[in-house]
Design an enzyme around this catalytic site. Sequence first.
Site, PDB file in Angstrom:
ATOM      1  N   ASN A  93      41.086  31.633  40.002  1.00  0.00           N
ATOM      2  CA  ASN A  93      39.680  31.267  39.925  1.00  0.00           C
ATOM      3  C   ASN A  93      39.366  30.938  38.466  1.00  0.00           C
ATOM      4  O   ASN A  93      39.770  31.676  37.553  1.00  0.00           O
ATOM      5  CB  ASN A  93      38.799  32.424  40.394  1.00  0.00           C
ATOM      6  CG  ASN A  93      38.921  32.663  41.890  1.00  0.00           C
ATOM      7  OD1 ASN A  93      39.100  31.730  42.659  1.00  0.00           O
ATOM      8  ND2 ASN A  93      38.837  33.913  42.301  1.00  0.00           N
ATOM      9  N   VAL A 102      36.333  38.106  36.084  1.00  0.00           N
ATOM     10  CA  VAL A 102      36.948  38.802  34.949  1.00  0.00           C
ATOM     11  C   VAL A 102      37.558  37.728  34.054  1.00  0.00           C
ATOM     12  O   VAL A 102      38.408  36.940  34.508  1.00  0.00           O
ATOM     13  CB  VAL A 102      38.034  39.804  35.397  1.00  0.00           C
ATOM     14  CG1 VAL A 102      38.704  40.439  34.182  1.00  0.00           C
ATOM     15  CG2 VAL A 102      37.431  40.885  36.305  1.00  0.00           C
ATOM     16  N   HIS A 106      43.975  35.429  35.308  1.00  0.00           N
ATOM     17  CA  HIS A 106      44.782  36.196  36.260  1.00  0.00           C
ATOM     18  C   HIS A 106      45.110  35.331  37.469  1.00  0.00           C
ATOM     19  O   HIS A 106      44.296  34.530  37.929  1.00  0.00           O
ATOM     20  CB  HIS A 106      44.067  37.478  36.701  1.00  0.00           C
ATOM     21  CG  HIS A 106      42.643  37.259  37.105  1.00  0.00           C
ATOM     22  ND1 HIS A 106      41.632  37.143  36.179  1.00  0.00           N
ATOM     23  CD2 HIS A 106      42.063  37.134  38.323  1.00  0.00           C
ATOM     24  CE1 HIS A 106      40.493  36.947  36.808  1.00  0.00           C
ATOM     25  NE2 HIS A 106      40.722  36.918  38.115  1.00  0.00           N
ATOM     26  N   HIS A 108      45.932  35.502  41.345  1.00  0.00           N
ATOM     27  CA  HIS A 108      45.870  36.355  42.542  1.00  0.00           C
ATOM     28  C   HIS A 108      47.080  36.066  43.427  1.00  0.00           C
ATOM     29  O   HIS A 108      47.424  34.899  43.647  1.00  0.00           O
ATOM     30  CB  HIS A 108      44.632  36.035  43.381  1.00  0.00           C
ATOM     31  CG  HIS A 108      43.328  36.429  42.793  1.00  0.00           C
ATOM     32  ND1 HIS A 108      42.649  37.580  43.146  1.00  0.00           N
ATOM     33  CD2 HIS A 108      42.546  35.808  41.880  1.00  0.00           C
ATOM     34  CE1 HIS A 108      41.501  37.641  42.483  1.00  0.00           C
ATOM     35  NE2 HIS A 108      41.408  36.577  41.711  1.00  0.00           N
TER      36      HIS A 108
HETATM   37  P1  5GP Z   1      38.195  36.942  39.890  1.00  0.00           P
HETATM   38  O1  5GP Z   1      36.975  37.073  40.755  1.00  0.00           O
HETATM   39  O2  5GP Z   1      37.834  36.951  38.413  1.00  0.00           O
HETATM   40  O3  5GP Z   1      39.116  35.823  40.247  1.00  0.00           O
HETATM   41  O4  5GP Z   1      39.052  38.240  40.173  1.00  0.00           O
HETATM   42  C1  5GP Z   1      38.845  39.449  39.540  1.00  0.00           C
HETATM   43  C2  5GP Z   1      39.514  40.484  40.393  1.00  0.00           C
HETATM   44  O5  5GP Z   1      39.632  41.667  39.630  1.00  0.00           O
HETATM   45  C3  5GP Z   1      38.726  40.839  41.650  1.00  0.00           C
HETATM   46  O6  5GP Z   1      39.525  40.570  42.795  1.00  0.00           O
HETATM   47  C4  5GP Z   1      38.422  42.322  41.485  1.00  0.00           C
HETATM   48  O7  5GP Z   1      38.531  43.035  42.693  1.00  0.00           O
HETATM   49  C5  5GP Z   1      39.453  42.759  40.471  1.00  0.00           C
HETATM   50  N1  5GP Z   1      39.036  43.858  39.628  1.00  0.00           N
HETATM   51  C6  5GP Z   1      37.825  43.998  39.005  1.00  0.00           C
HETATM   52  N2  5GP Z   1      37.806  45.114  38.258  1.00  0.00           N
HETATM   53  C7  5GP Z   1      39.049  45.685  38.400  1.00  0.00           C
HETATM   54  C8  5GP Z   1      39.631  46.862  37.852  1.00  0.00           C
HETATM   55  O8  5GP Z   1      39.035  47.604  37.082  1.00  0.00           O
HETATM   56  N3  5GP Z   1      40.922  47.134  38.218  1.00  0.00           N
HETATM   57  C9  5GP Z   1      41.628  46.313  39.065  1.00  0.00           C
HETATM   58  N4  5GP Z   1      42.874  46.691  39.368  1.00  0.00           N
HETATM   59  N5  5GP Z   1      41.089  45.204  39.599  1.00  0.00           N
HETATM   60  C10 5GP Z   1      39.814  44.885  39.263  1.00  0.00           C
END
Ligand code: 5GP
Length: 120
Positions: A93, A102, A106, A108
């Site tokens: 994303n 975040v 990253h 997924h």
């Molecule tokens: P995004 O929405 O930025 O693509 O994905 C961020 C991901 O980080 C989400 O799937 C969310 O569940 C995960 N996430 C958010 N905070 C934490 C955390 O403190 N620890 C872990 N392991 N995952 C997190």
Amino acid sequence: MPEEHHQPDCIFCQIVAGTKDARIVYQDDELTAFWDHYPATPVHMLIIPNRHIDSMNKVEQSDAALLGRMLLKARDIAEEMGVRQKGYRLLINTERGGGQSVFHIHLHLFAGDHLLAVHG
Ligand code: 5GP
Ligand code: ZN
């Protein structure tokens, strides 16, 4: 990790540094892979560079090998989790409009039931 590559208030930098708990499944001097804290599918890992990069939009040409390693590591983890043959989804994303919440890049890795309905 040199200071300019580590942002103290970034939760993924904290996971890399070991100051925030995570279920880490792989770590070396460039990459860390760990379970998503809120898994959207039975297998849901995040593969990140140890060095802080905000998003796909901040990746530079010199990071091409690093991104390649992230992809191959995701495939290796899929193999270890027993989902390589059945299939899995890899997703980055990018920026708010792309669903990024975040801001440490990253990848997924999703696998398991209900995959067709999950977009990260
Ligand atoms: P995004 O929405 O930025 O693509 O994905 C961020 C991901 O980080 C989400 O799937 C969310 O569940 C995960 N996430 C958010 N905070 C934490 C955390 O403190 N620890 C872990 N392991 N995952 C997190
Ligand atoms: Zn970070």
